[in-house]
Design a protein around this motif. Structure first.
Motif, short mmCIF file in Angstrom:
data_model
loop_
_atom_site.label_atom_id
_atom_site.label_comp_id
_atom_site.label_asym_id
_atom_site.label_seq_id
_atom_site.Cartn_x
_atom_site.Cartn_y
_atom_site.Cartn_z
N GLY A 122 4.53 24.41 5.80
CA GLY A 122 4.89 23.23 4.65
C GLY A 122 6.60 23.06 4.90
N ASP A 157 4.61 31.04 0.78
CA ASP A 157 3.99 32.32 0.84
C ASP A 157 4.75 33.20 1.88
N GLU A 162 13.19 24.47 0.88
CA GLU A 162 13.46 24.80 -0.62
C GLU A 162 13.72 26.05 -0.26
N ASP A 193 9.09 18.36 -6.28
CA ASP A 193 8.80 19.87 -6.68
C ASP A 193 7.74 20.09 -5.40
N VAL A 194 7.93 21.32 -5.12
CA VAL A 194 6.84 21.95 -4.25
C VAL A 194 6.41 23.18 -4.56
N THR A 195 5.05 23.55 -4.15
CA THR A 195 4.66 25.10 -4.41
C THR A 195 5.35 26.15 -3.77
N PRO A 196 5.33 27.35 -4.29
CA PRO A 196 6.04 28.13 -3.96
C PRO A 196 5.61 28.72 -2.16
N ARG A 231 8.35 23.18 1.91
CA ARG A 231 8.48 24.55 0.99
C ARG A 231 9.53 25.45 2.11
#
Length: 370
Positions: free
Chosen positions: A269, A9, A275, A4-7, A272
């Motif tokens: 990223g 920007d 995804e 899982d990765v952070t959203p 990111r």
């Protein structure tokens, strides 16, 4: 499977890509929009040559260091070793270099699929003519991914080389490269993978896939300059170093831009971005599939491409109609479809606008047909 990765920007991402202010950019699968950082790096390289000349030993050493950095950056994106990466002029260039370097004998079998890019199919045909090879195009284009994979697996018997896309350029079908490569290896064949629609859109591990050669471009999902690309030559595939597959002359300016594109990607990223591409394509596929009378060709297992048909309409004309509304797409006449490329910078609102525009075009077509 990625963790899982952070959203992402997306606002910050879009701020660095000026073209997004005037277009709904859904054609990254042809050429992605340039980030400003890429343009700046190329201009800096040109300015350095303008100010300092192009004949010093220091300049050539600096260029060589830049090429080494490019190999390392590109290797990191596809989990290869830097020493396995050849810098090329693009995907087709890399594929043609492998085809030319193979130790062909008359009657050898070269296998590919009907879903390949026209340039790759032509390169395969030209190679077969030049060396009097048995060219096998496995299976009709209308088959499912599983059927195409089965046809390729069957055709690997007696083959010397299999050329196949990781993600098909038309409908965005993700082919089971691992299965195809395992069958080829068991029968003594090598596998050359066209990664043009995968590198930057998917999480790619060339060694896990079992690819012997993996070619990909800089100008598509990596958002780099045209005229750049990479060919991974795994150490088990060829006794020669990957550098033996490189052209002799390479543009310092273009490769400065490509390095900047990959560094920009790393900064935002890589996971990111991948995804965001997956999520955007999933949304686009769902919205298009909800339009009555508009079949979606892209299966559930996809990358960043989503293709649809407007029955009875020329795909090039549909793409032009979308372009008139500032929606950049691509018509693919070979499959009678229009292709959307969902970039990591694409917003949900843009995808909704594109789908509603397609809905309007479909309604206009239906009314005109009455």
């Amino acid at each position: 499977m990625m963790a899982d990765v952070t959203p992402l920007d997306v606002t910050a991402l879009r701020a660095g890509i000026p073209a997004l202010a005037r277009l709904v950019y859904l054609n990254t699968g042809t050429a992605g929009p340039l980030p400003r950082a890429v343009r700046d790096a190329m201009l800096d390289a040109l300015d350095a040559d303008l100010d300092r000349g192009r004949a010093s030993a220091r300049r050539f050493a600096r260029i060589a260091e830049g090429f080494e950095e490019a190999r390392a950056l590109l290797a990191g994106l596809v989990r290869a070793d830097a020493g396995e990466v050849a810098l090329t002029g693009g995907t087709t260039d890399g594929i043609e270099r492998v085809l030319a370097a193979m130790p062909w004998s008359r009657g050898d079998r070269l296998v590919t699929s009907p879903l390949e890019h026209p340039d790759v199919l032509e390169a395969a045909r030209a190679t077969a003519r030049r060396y009097d090879l048995d060219l096998v195009v496995a299976g009709p284009a209308g088959q499912t991914p599983e059927e195409i994979a089965e046809a390729l697996v069957t055709a690997t018997r007696g083959a010397r080389l299999v050329v196949v896309s990781h993600v098909t350029y038309g409908a965005g079908v993700v082919l089971p490269i691992g299965r195809i490569a395992a069958a080829a290896r068991a029968r003594g064949a090598l596998v050359l993978v066209d990664g043009a629609q995968a590198a930057g859109a998917l999480d790619v591990d060339v060694h896990a896939l079992g690819a012997d050669f993996y070619a990909f471009p800089g100008q598509k999902w990596l958002l780099g300059p045209e005229g750049t690309g990479a060919l991974v030559v795994t150490r088990a595939a060829d006794r020669r170093p990957a550098s033996a597959f490189e052209p002799g002359a390479k543009s310092a300016m273009l490769w400065a831009g490509l390095r900047a594109a990959v560094r920009w990607r790393v900064e935002h990223g890589h996971e990111r971005l991948v995804e965001a591409v997956r999520r955007g394509a999933e949304l686009a596929r769902a919205q298009l599939a909800a339009i009555p009378g508009v079949p979606v060709l892209t299966p559930a297992r996809h990358a960043g491409l989503v293709a649809f048909r407007l029955p009875g309409a020329d795909p090039l004309a549909v793409a032009a109609a979308l372009g008139a509304r500032r929606i950049a797409t691509r018509g693919i006449p070979e499959i009678g479809a229009v292709r959307l490329s969902c970039g990591p910078f694409t917003t949900d609102g843009e995808l909704t606008f594109a789908a509603e525009t397609v809905r309007s075009l479909a309604l206009e077509k239906a009314v005109s047909a009455q």
